[in-house]
Design a protein around this motif. Sequence first.
Motif, PDB file in Angstrom:
ATOM      1  N   PHE A  16      37.546  39.786  35.597  1.00 55.20           N
ATOM      2  CA  PHE A  16      37.306  40.153  36.983  1.00 55.20           C
ATOM      3  C   PHE A  16      38.551  39.919  37.834  1.00 55.20           C
ATOM      4  CE2 PHE A  16      33.131  39.032  35.317  1.00 55.20           C
ATOM      5  CZ  PHE A  16      32.430  40.176  35.645  1.00 55.20           C
ATOM      6  N   VAL A  17      38.807  40.884  38.713  1.00 51.92           N
ATOM      7  CA  VAL A  17      39.910  40.772  39.656  1.00 51.92           C
ATOM      8  C   VAL A  17      39.305  40.727  41.054  1.00 51.92           C
ATOM      9  CG1 VAL A  17      41.974  41.874  40.570  1.00 51.92           C
ATOM     10  CG2 VAL A  17      41.436  42.046  38.131  1.00 51.92           C
ATOM     11  N   VAL A  18      39.655  39.709  41.798  1.00 51.35           N
ATOM     12  CA  VAL A  18      39.104  39.539  43.135  1.00 51.35           C
ATOM     13  C   VAL A  18      40.241  39.673  44.144  1.00 51.35           C
ATOM     14  CG1 VAL A  18      37.926  37.948  44.697  1.00 51.35           C
ATOM     15  CG2 VAL A  18      37.337  37.992  42.265  1.00 51.35           C
ATOM     16  N   GLU A  19      40.050  40.574  45.103  1.00 51.51           N
ATOM     17  CA  GLU A  19      41.032  40.735  46.170  1.00 51.51           C
ATOM     18  C   GLU A  19      40.473  40.098  47.427  1.00 51.51           C
ATOM     19  OE1 GLU A  19      42.256  44.737  46.696  1.00 51.51           O
ATOM     20  OE2 GLU A  19      42.504  45.075  44.551  1.00 51.51           O
ATOM     21  N   VAL A  20      41.241  39.195  47.995  1.00 50.55           N
ATOM     22  CA  VAL A  20      40.803  38.493  49.198  1.00 50.55           C
ATOM     23  C   VAL A  20      41.328  39.258  50.401  1.00 50.55           C
ATOM     24  CG1 VAL A  20      40.901  36.320  50.478  1.00 50.55           C
ATOM     25  CG2 VAL A  20      40.864  36.303  47.971  1.00 50.55           C
ATOM     26  N   PRO A  21      40.445  39.687  51.312  1.00 53.86           N
ATOM     27  CA  PRO A  21      40.912  40.432  52.485  1.00 53.86           C
ATOM     28  C   PRO A  21      41.686  39.526  53.440  1.00 53.86           C
ATOM     29  CG  PRO A  21      38.580  39.982  52.670  1.00 53.86           C
ATOM     30  CD  PRO A  21      39.002  39.524  51.306  1.00 53.86           C
TER      31      PRO A  21
END
Length: 74
Positions: A16-21
């Motif tokens: 999983f790749v999580v992008e933090v806004p």
Amino acid sequence: MKNKNDEKLFQKLDEFVVEVPDFPMEKSWMERAANWLFDSVRLPEVELTERGMALLLFLPVLISAISGIPFIFL
């Protein structure tokens, strides 16, 4: 001390790749003031019995009668 379950878990998590806004960390003075003004007040919960409710309803009458005593003697 890793076992097979830990390795499988880490493999799944790496998929999983999580992008933090990007969002501002500090609140503006308007948001802080609004949070302060509209913050809910926590009052202690009180259970009233029938006797307590009757006393609570009679209390304003009693206070007004006591505060009227000086006008009787004037």
